[in-house]
Motif scaffolding. Structure first.
Motif, short mmCIF file in Angstrom:
data_model
loop_
_atom_site.label_atom_id
_atom_site.label_comp_id
_atom_site.label_asym_id
_atom_site.label_seq_id
_atom_site.Cartn_x
_atom_site.Cartn_y
_atom_site.Cartn_z
N ASN A 1 0.83 -1.21 0.00
CA ASN A 1 0.00 0.00 0.00
C ASN A 1 0.86 1.26 0.00
O ASN A 1 0.55 2.25 -0.69
N LEU B 1 2.38 1.63 -3.57
CA LEU B 1 1.41 2.03 -4.59
C LEU B 1 1.04 3.51 -4.47
O LEU B 1 0.68 4.15 -5.46
N PRO C 1 3.63 0.47 -11.20
CA PRO C 1 4.24 -0.55 -10.34
C PRO C 1 5.49 -1.14 -10.97
O PRO C 1 5.52 -1.43 -12.16
N THR D 1 6.97 -5.19 -7.18
CA THR D 1 5.57 -5.03 -6.77
C THR D 1 4.68 -6.01 -7.53
O THR D 1 3.80 -6.66 -6.95
N MET E 1 -2.18 -4.07 -12.94
CA MET E 1 -0.77 -3.66 -12.94
C MET E 1 -0.11 -3.96 -14.27
O MET E 1 0.67 -3.16 -14.79
#
Length: 462
Positions: free
Chosen positions: A173, A176, A182, A186, A216
């Motif tokens: 979190n 991000l 990303p 990640t 992503m």
């Protein structure tokens, strides 16, 4: 004037030391001697420097061997790359052992040593993430602890696993919020979380993480935008595994079947013709399924031919065979879609998907559940078994592949009875006789021989 001399001949060591100390007083007053430290080169951040170069292999007429570099020679001396892990945070020796065992297990499952050449690059990539990314660090601890709990008979997620997962979510979190797009670590974490839920038979949690993974990948510009082939393969394997368990349409697609490698073998022409005749006798007429059946038959023959020799398959090629097979089969007819195939085509597609499940995460892992695939496969087998014109060899292959893949034969009396009937009708007296028939179809010795022996013993004693 009378001079006084010190007679140093008749003093002890203690007096001599006091004299030297007194003489030097004043000479060094106020002086500072700079401390010189030796200059040492900075330690590399990556665990195994030059490891990519250590994996170059030279081909000869009798197989392939790995070129030795300074790093690979050191690793060969001390054991393997897992023995020199540097941990980014202090870990208890027990947890260090858990990490090493987990990584060794994962590598063996993904790149079977009996089939594939050793691949150290994969280790180096995950270790680099492990050392440099806090989210991946906690994620790997969670995966490793979950595997250890499972191996010890644990059910569900332990307190340790939940704690590591909590730290993983916290780090993700935070990343991000800071990252516009990303990065690879990640994406690797979210992929690992999806796989973790697949293994726990938790499709709800897997779907949530797979949705995030899909988003992503889209933000990165699709699978083709990734430069790391190992991460691409892991994403595809996770996607296929989820689709097999849930019946859902795959989120991604990749087809890089290594035709150059398989067709360069002397067995290609004979295996290809044999696969065509076998498919025709089994009434498999769908062009797409015929093509997949031929390709995996030739690949199976190729892999079986290496058994007992020094030859090994390139690990990336093995992954491409598995991934292409899974995606092409699901594109022909998704599990949760309408089944508009003929009985033989339908049974063949489902059998090959069951075969994919044996190649994903099954060697050394307890059978996972595939409720959607299992229900469809059972119904398709019943249609073939009740058809008097069906080919007995095809039915035998369907039954044995079902038993070594997605069905728990100890609890499936219907399967054992049908195996007994087909063995009797074909006059098969041993597993060797049975294997002679089965090897006319896609059948990989490494994955299927051992469970087939267990199935034979149970069925013949049922």
């Amino acid at each position: 004037m009378e001079f006084q001399f010190i007679d140093g001949a008749n003093i002890d060591d203690s007096a001599r030391k006091q004299i030297r100390s007194s003489v030097m007083k004043g000479r060094n007053t106020g002086k500072k001697r700079p401390r010189r430290e030796p200059i040492r080169p900075a330690k590399p951040r990556v665990l195994l420097p030059n490891v990519a170069g250590s994996n170059r292999r030279e081909q000869d007429g009798h197989g392939s061997s790995q070129a030795q570099t300074p790093v690979s020679r050191i690793l060969a001396t001390v054991g393997n790359d897992l023995t020199v892990v540097r941990y980014p945070k202090p870990l208890e020796p027990q947890m260090q052992r858990v990490i090493r065992q987990f990584m060794s297990m994962a590598s063996t499952i993904i790149y079977p040593k009996e089939l594939c050449l050793d691949v150290q690059e994969s280790h180096s990539i995950w270790f680099e993430y492990f050392q440099s990314d806090e989210a991946f660090f906690h994620c790997l601890l969670a995966m490793a602890q979950a595997y250890t709990d499972w191996a010890q008979g644990g059910q569900g997620e332990s307190i340790k696993v939940m704690r590591y997962l909590s730290e993983t979510y916290r780090c993700i979190n935070q990343k991000l919020k800071l990252e516009g797009t990303p990065d690879d670590p990640t994406v690797a974490v979210v992929m690992s979380m999806t796989m973790h839920n697949n293994l726990l038979r938790a499709p709800g949690g897997a779907k949530v993480h797979l949705n995030a993974l899909q988003r992503m990948v889209e933000l990165r510009g699709g699978l083709t935008s990734f430069s790391g082939i190992f991460l691409i393969h892991k994403i595809c394997r996770t996607d296929i595994e989820f689709s097999l368990q849930s019946g859902a349409i795959p989120r991604f697609y990749r087809d890089k079947f290594p035709y150059d490698m398989v067709r360069s073998s002397q067995i290609w022409m004979n295996a290809s013709c044999k696969a065509f005749l076998t498919a025709t006798n089994a009434h498999i007429y769908n062009i797409d399924i015929q093509s997949i059946f031929r390709d995996i038959s030739c690949a199976s023959t190729y892999m079986n031919s290496m058994r007992g020799t020094n030859q090994r398959l390139e690990p990336l090629m093995f992954q491409e065979i598995l991934i292409a097979m899974g995606y092409r089969l699901m594109r022909v007819c998704p599990l949760d879609g309408a089944r508009n195939l003929s009985p033989a085509d339908d049974a063949c597609q489902l059998a090959l998907l069951a075969m994919v499940s044996t190649m994903l995460l099954r060697k050394g892992i307890s059978k996972l559940t595939y409720p959607s695939l299992a229900g469809l496969f059972r119904d398709s087998i019943a249609k073939i078994a009740d058809d008097p014109t069906a080919d007995n060899g095809f039915l035998l292959w369907l039954l044995f592949l079902a038993g070594v893949s997605i069905f728990d034969v100890k609890d499936d009396a219907w399967l054992l009875l049908r195996i007994q009937n087909i063995i009797t009708s074909m006059g098969l007296r041993s597993l060797d006789d049975t294997k002679t028939v089965l090897e006319n179809y896609p059948w990989i010795t490494y994955f299927h021989d051992e469970p087939a022996l267990e199935l034979w013993d149970i069925a013949t004693k049922f």
